[in-house]
Design an enzyme around this catalytic site. Structure first.
Site, PDB file in Angstrom:
ATOM      1  N   ILE A  13       0.806  -1.458  -0.024  1.00 42.79           N
ATOM      2  CA  ILE A  13      -0.115  -0.084  -0.125  1.00 42.79           C
ATOM      3  C   ILE A  13       0.836   1.141  -0.019  1.00 42.79           C
ATOM      4  CG2 ILE A  13      -1.759   1.102   1.005  1.00 42.79           C
ATOM      5  CD1 ILE A  13      -2.690  -1.034   2.444  1.00 42.79           C
ATOM      6  N   THR A 135      -6.112  -1.097  10.611  1.00 39.95           N
ATOM      7  CA  THR A 135      -6.979  -2.183   9.736  1.00 39.95           C
ATOM      8  C   THR A 135      -8.229  -2.423  10.480  1.00 39.95           C
ATOM      9  OG1 THR A 135      -6.846  -4.549   9.668  1.00 39.95           O
ATOM     10  CG2 THR A 135      -5.658  -3.816  11.300  1.00 39.95           C
ATOM     11  N   ASP A 136      -9.267  -2.838   9.876  1.00 34.85           N
ATOM     12  CA  ASP A 136     -10.431  -3.233  10.358  1.00 34.85           C
ATOM     13  C   ASP A 136     -10.363  -4.506  11.297  1.00 34.85           C
ATOM     14  OD1 ASP A 136      -9.962  -5.277   8.469  1.00 34.85           O
ATOM     15  OD2 ASP A 136     -11.842  -5.097   7.398  1.00 34.85           O
ATOM     16  N   GLU A 137      -9.294  -5.207  11.165  1.00 37.71           N
ATOM     17  CA  GLU A 137      -8.894  -6.345  12.296  1.00 37.71           C
ATOM     18  C   GLU A 137      -8.981  -6.179  13.486  1.00 37.71           C
ATOM     19  OE1 GLU A 137      -6.585  -9.404  10.751  1.00 37.71           O
ATOM     20  OE2 GLU A 137      -6.753  -9.366   8.648  1.00 37.71           O
ATOM     21  N   TYR A 161      -1.185 -10.343  14.996  1.00 36.17           N
ATOM     22  CA  TYR A 161      -1.170  -9.275  14.007  1.00 36.17           C
ATOM     23  C   TYR A 161      -2.237  -7.950  14.457  1.00 36.17           C
ATOM     24  CZ  TYR A 161      -2.436  -6.160  10.193  1.00 36.17           C
ATOM     25  OH  TYR A 161      -2.641  -5.111   9.228  1.00 36.17           O
ATOM     26  N   LYS A 165      -1.636  -4.213  16.052  1.00 39.80           N
ATOM     27  CA  LYS A 165      -2.181  -2.751  15.267  1.00 39.80           C
ATOM     28  C   LYS A 165      -3.188  -2.202  16.288  1.00 39.80           C
ATOM     29  CE  LYS A 165      -2.061  -1.725  11.884  1.00 39.80           C
ATOM     30  NZ  LYS A 165      -0.600  -0.974  10.898  1.00 39.80           N
ATOM     31  N   ILE A 217      -7.355 -22.887  -0.182  1.00 34.63           N
ATOM     32  CA  ILE A 217      -8.690 -22.406   0.536  1.00 34.63           C
ATOM     33  C   ILE A 217      -8.631 -22.930   1.950  1.00 34.63           C
ATOM     34  CG2 ILE A 217     -10.926 -21.981   0.480  1.00 34.63           C
ATOM     35  CD1 ILE A 217     -10.497 -22.397  -2.658  1.00 34.63           C
ATOM     36  N   ARG A 225     -14.331 -11.102   3.952  1.00 33.36           N
ATOM     37  CA  ARG A 225     -13.637 -10.065   3.990  1.00 33.36           C
ATOM     38  C   ARG A 225     -14.234  -8.833   2.776  1.00 33.36           C
ATOM     39  NH1 ARG A 225     -12.453 -12.686   7.108  1.00 33.36           N
ATOM     40  NH2 ARG A 225     -10.263 -13.281   7.797  1.00 33.36           N
TER      41      ARG A 225
HETATM   42  P1  NAD Z   1       3.317  -4.977   3.398  1.00 41.49           P
HETATM   43  O1  NAD Z   1       3.877  -5.798   4.224  1.00 41.49           O
HETATM   44  O2  NAD Z   1       3.282  -5.017   2.055  1.00 41.49           O
HETATM   45  O3  NAD Z   1       4.395  -3.597   3.521  1.00 41.49           O
HETATM   46  C1  NAD Z   1       4.845  -3.365   4.921  1.00 41.49           C
HETATM   47  C2  NAD Z   1       6.251  -2.302   4.475  1.00 41.49           C
HETATM   48  O4  NAD Z   1       6.709  -2.027   5.951  1.00 41.49           O
HETATM   49  C3  NAD Z   1       7.314  -3.113   4.013  1.00 41.49           C
HETATM   50  O5  NAD Z   1       7.719  -2.330   2.626  1.00 41.49           O
HETATM   51  C4  NAD Z   1       8.343  -3.334   4.914  1.00 41.49           C
HETATM   52  O6  NAD Z   1       9.816  -3.594   4.479  1.00 41.49           O
HETATM   53  C5  NAD Z   1       8.189  -2.053   5.801  1.00 41.49           C
HETATM   54  N1  NAD Z   1       8.665  -2.452   7.363  1.00 41.49           N
HETATM   55  C6  NAD Z   1       8.245  -3.582   8.100  1.00 41.49           C
HETATM   56  N2  NAD Z   1       8.915  -3.425   9.294  1.00 41.49           N
HETATM   57  C7  NAD Z   1       9.509  -2.126   9.160  1.00 41.49           C
HETATM   58  C8  NAD Z   1      10.249  -1.412  10.082  1.00 41.49           C
HETATM   59  N3  NAD Z   1      10.385  -1.983  11.357  1.00 41.49           N
HETATM   60  N4  NAD Z   1      10.902  -0.180   9.886  1.00 41.49           N
HETATM   61  C9  NAD Z   1      10.538   0.076   8.573  1.00 41.49           C
HETATM   62  N5  NAD Z   1       9.978  -0.308   7.514  1.00 41.49           N
HETATM   63  C10 NAD Z   1       9.361  -1.545   7.907  1.00 41.49           C
HETATM   64  O7  NAD Z   1       1.929  -4.151   4.027  1.00 41.49           O
HETATM   65  P2  NAD Z   1       0.837  -3.332   3.395  1.00 41.49           P
HETATM   66  O8  NAD Z   1       0.073  -4.446   3.298  1.00 41.49           O
HETATM   67  O9  NAD Z   1       1.312  -2.435   2.540  1.00 41.49           O
HETATM   68  O10 NAD Z   1       0.141  -2.895   4.448  1.00 41.49           O
HETATM   69  C11 NAD Z   1       0.492  -1.377   5.042  1.00 41.49           C
HETATM   70  C12 NAD Z   1      -0.227  -0.745   6.131  1.00 41.49           C
HETATM   71  O11 NAD Z   1      -1.635  -0.973   5.892  1.00 41.49           O
HETATM   72  C13 NAD Z   1       0.187  -2.043   7.528  1.00 41.49           C
HETATM   73  O12 NAD Z   1       0.334  -0.883   8.613  1.00 41.49           O
HETATM   74  C14 NAD Z   1      -1.123  -2.662   7.533  1.00 41.49           C
HETATM   75  O13 NAD Z   1      -1.463  -2.910   8.820  1.00 41.49           O
HETATM   76  C15 NAD Z   1      -2.362  -1.676   6.847  1.00 41.49           C
HETATM   77  N6  NAD Z   1      -3.286  -2.337   6.264  1.00 41.49           N
HETATM   78  C16 NAD Z   1      -3.109  -3.297   5.370  1.00 41.49           C
HETATM   79  C17 NAD Z   1      -4.313  -3.773   4.774  1.00 41.49           C
HETATM   80  C18 NAD Z   1      -4.029  -4.727   3.538  1.00 41.49           C
HETATM   81  O14 NAD Z   1      -5.137  -5.109   3.177  1.00 41.49           O
HETATM   82  N7  NAD Z   1      -2.945  -5.331   3.174  1.00 41.49           N
HETATM   83  C19 NAD Z   1      -5.421  -3.449   5.013  1.00 41.49           C
HETATM   84  C20 NAD Z   1      -5.579  -2.276   6.212  1.00 41.49           C
HETATM   85  C21 NAD Z   1      -4.528  -1.967   6.715  1.00 41.49           C
HETATM   86  O1  DAU Z   2      -8.602  -6.695   6.807  1.00 42.59           O
HETATM   87  C1  DAU Z   2      -7.390  -6.063   6.587  1.00 42.59           C
HETATM   88  C2  DAU Z   2      -6.429  -6.996   6.580  1.00 42.59           C
HETATM   89  O2  DAU Z   2      -6.358  -7.906   5.363  1.00 42.59           O
HETATM   90  C3  DAU Z   2      -5.178  -6.269   6.781  1.00 42.59           C
HETATM   91  O3  DAU Z   2      -4.812  -5.807   7.985  1.00 42.59           O
HETATM   92  C4  DAU Z   2      -3.808  -7.531   6.655  1.00 42.59           C
HETATM   93  O4  DAU Z   2      -2.540  -6.680   6.691  1.00 42.59           O
HETATM   94  C5  DAU Z   2      -4.135  -8.088   5.173  1.00 42.59           C
HETATM   95  O5  DAU Z   2      -3.175  -9.120   5.287  1.00 42.59           O
HETATM   96  C6  DAU Z   2      -5.438  -8.736   5.390  1.00 42.59           C
HETATM   97  O6  DAU Z   2      -5.457  -9.754   6.402  1.00 42.59           O
HETATM   98  P1  DAU Z   2      -6.184 -11.197   5.828  1.00 42.59           P
HETATM   99  O7  DAU Z   2      -5.735 -12.099   6.844  1.00 42.59           O
HETATM  100  O8  DAU Z   2      -7.782 -10.835   5.680  1.00 42.59           O
HETATM  101  O9  DAU Z   2      -5.639 -11.318   4.370  1.00 42.59           O
HETATM  102  P2  DAU Z   2      -5.113 -12.776   3.623  1.00 42.59           P
HETATM  103  O10 DAU Z   2      -4.944 -12.235   2.036  1.00 42.59           O
HETATM  104  O11 DAU Z   2      -4.155 -13.547   4.295  1.00 42.59           O
HETATM  105  O12 DAU Z   2      -6.503 -13.733   3.678  1.00 42.59           O
HETATM  106  C7  DAU Z   2      -7.834 -13.251   3.115  1.00 42.59           C
HETATM  107  C8  DAU Z   2      -8.795 -14.520   3.433  1.00 42.59           C
HETATM  108  O13 DAU Z   2      -8.298 -15.377   2.448  1.00 42.59           O
HETATM  109  C9  DAU Z   2      -8.639 -14.969   4.848  1.00 42.59           C
HETATM  110  O14 DAU Z   2      -9.837 -15.254   5.083  1.00 42.59           O
HETATM  111  C10 DAU Z   2      -7.686 -16.054   4.689  1.00 42.59           C
HETATM  112  C11 DAU Z   2      -7.800 -16.621   3.457  1.00 42.59           C
HETATM  113  N1  DAU Z   2      -6.856 -17.259   2.801  1.00 42.59           N
HETATM  114  C12 DAU Z   2      -5.639 -16.924   2.820  1.00 42.59           C
HETATM  115  C13 DAU Z   2      -4.542 -17.201   2.343  1.00 42.59           C
HETATM  116  C14 DAU Z   2      -3.147 -16.530   2.395  1.00 42.59           C
HETATM  117  C15 DAU Z   2      -6.750 -18.514   2.399  1.00 42.59           C
HETATM  118  O15 DAU Z   2      -7.965 -19.211   2.127  1.00 42.59           O
HETATM  119  N2  DAU Z   2      -5.782 -19.204   1.652  1.00 42.59           N
HETATM  120  C16 DAU Z   2      -4.372 -18.550   1.585  1.00 42.59           C
HETATM  121  O16 DAU Z   2      -3.544 -19.241   1.094  1.00 42.59           O
END
Ligand code: NAD
Ligand code: DAU
Length: 359
Positions: A13, A135-137, A161, A165, A217, A225
């Site tokens: 992101i 996050t919504d989690e 996780y 958060k 799955i 989600r």
């Molecule tokens: P990501 O894992 O893709 O990226 C995380 C980044 O943070 C990486 O570039 C990593 O190198 C950097 N990082 C990790 N530890 C670090 C540290 N100690 N110091 C400096 N940099 C560090 O994560 P993302 O999916 O892009 O998520 C970004 C943010 O958004 C997170 O805070 C996550 O909780 C939040 N978020 C993610 C989602 C989602 O669906 N991916 C949804 C809601 C909120």
């Molecule tokens: O809801 C926001 C969150 O969404 C963020 O805060 C997290 O950073 C992000 O990783 C994500 O968390 P989830 O656990 O929801 O995402 P993930 O893609 O890992 O999984 C999505 C759904 O799919 C979850 O119900 C688990 C399921 N899953 C995931 C994987 C990796 C599978 O069924 N098979 C898989 O191999």
């Protein structure tokens, strides 16, 4: 000119946001601080628009001396804090780094800006902002039929996780309440789109399907989600930065809540269409049910009426249009995909998470 410190801007992101921000906002300088963990990559940041307004620093958010130096050197007035350990499955297999980065790292940043902003400017701290990406989690899991999470829903995080958060959200809020730090927090649902590391559901399924590997799955695949295309998230964050009062939190989501199984089936249909000569058609035959995630949250859904009403933001992408763009991006970016596939630590993670899962 705003001087913005973005943490974690080499991740999924964060890198999308850096690209988006440099493209739409002419009046700023972006300093991107990222430790380049397995999830961060400079390849996510190639060909940025307006690179003269951008600096990259490799470093850790837990490094207080580095943060102090950056705040002073660039005279930072805005922090947008993305950096985190973000994968739930990894937090189950090894929670320690989540505590370190998500809690201690956020605390380190907060202490640094408290001393720099509030120490330097006394009580006139109006022109600065600490924006925390959450996050919504943090809200836990919804029963079927229960109303969507609102900003008033009590926190009930279930995974290490989510708990880390939640702790970071509480710290940010406490710095606002106690020290007057001007902060905002956004709690967003599941993002998908370009540059997402293929440990998460959507890119993992696309990459596996492309090479005929099983599509794992978890459990019955009926977990729900709330999916948001990453560009919509970027627009929402900028909207909050530009228009929200400090001290506010906003929920962000995509207003669609399909079951995981539906997501994977849709990806398979898109791949069937875009890859008519693939030997793996129909890709849905690759779907495999595997042992569930421990403590797996059943359902998330976001009530986004507050951000719609107060700030006028709403998602632009439907799930169908976002998924199509996403699959096309992974097909078009084979160099990016191959670089990750070749990494030993990526293969190691796939073995660690999936080999013992069984059916
Ligand atoms: P990501 O894992 O893709 O990226 C995380 C980044 O943070 C990486 O570039 C990593 O190198 C950097 N990082 C990790 N530890 C670090 C540290 N100690 N110091 C400096 N940099 C560090 O994560 P993302 O999916 O892009 O998520 C970004 C943010 O958004 C997170 O805070 C996550 O909780 C939040 N978020 C993610 C989602 C989602 O669906 N991916 C949804 C809601 C909120
Ligand atoms: O809801 C926001 C969150 O969404 C963020 O805060 C997290 O950073 C992000 O990783 C994500 O968390 P989830 O656990 O929801 O995402 P993930 O893609 O890992 O999984 C999505 C759904 O799919 C979850 O119900 C688990 C399921 N899953 C995931 C994987 C990796 C599978 O069924 N098979 C898989 O191999």
């Amino acid at each position: 000119m705003h001087k913005i410190l973005i943490t974690g801007g080499a991740g999924f992101i964060g890198s999308n946001f850096v690209r988006f921000l440099l493209g739409v906002e002419p009046d700023l300088h972006v300093v991107n601080l990222d430790a380049l963990t397995y999830a961060g990559s400079l390849e996510n940041l190639e060909n940025l628009p307006n690179p003269d307004r951008y600096s990259f620093i490799k470093g850790n958010i837990c490094d207080r001396i580095l943060i102090d130096t950056l705040l002073r050197k660039y005279d930072i007035d805005t922090v947008i804090h993305f950096a985190a350990e973000s994968h739930v499955d990894r937090s189950i297999l090894g929670p320690e780094q989540f505590i370190q980065t998500n809690i201690n790292g956020t605390f380190t940043l907060l202490e640094a800006v408290r001393q720099y902003w509030i120490g330097k400017k006394g009580d006139s701290v109006k022109d600065v902002r600490f924006h925390h990406i959450s996050t919504d989690e943090v809200f836990g899991s919804l029963d079927s039929g229960a109303p969507a999470f609102s900003e008033e829903t009590p926190y009930a995080p279930n995974s290490p996780y989510a708990a880390s958060k939640a702790a970071s959200d509480h710290l940010v809020r406490s710095y606002g309440h106690t020290y007057g730090l001007p902060y905002t927090i956004t709690n967003c649902s599941n993002n998908y789109g370009p540059y997402q590391f293929p440990e998460k559901l959507i890119p993992l399924m696309i990459l596996n399907a492309m090479v005929g590997k099983p599509l794992p799955i978890y459990g019955d695949g009926q977990q729900i989600r709330d999916w948001l295309y990453v560009e919509d998230h970027c627009e929402a964050i900028l909207t909050v930065l530009q228009h929200s009062q400090p001290g506010k939190t906003y929920n962000i989501g995509g207003e669609n809540q399909p079951a995981n199984l539906t997501i994977v089936e849709t990806l398979c249909e898109i791949l069937d269409e875009l890859l008519p000569d693939s030997p793996f058609r129909p890709h849905s035959e690759l779907m495999t049910f595997v042992t569930d995630r421990p403590g797996h949250d059943r359902r998330y859904a976001m009530d986004i009426s507050k951000i719609k009403k107060e700030l006028g933001w709403q998602p632009r992408h439907s799930l169908d249009s976002g998924l199509l763009k996403t699959v096309q991006w992974y097909l078009d970016n084979s160099q990016w995909v191959d670089a990750i596939r070749k990494q030993q630590k990526y293969q190691g993670w796939i073995e660690q998470n999936y080999e013992k899962r069984g059916n």
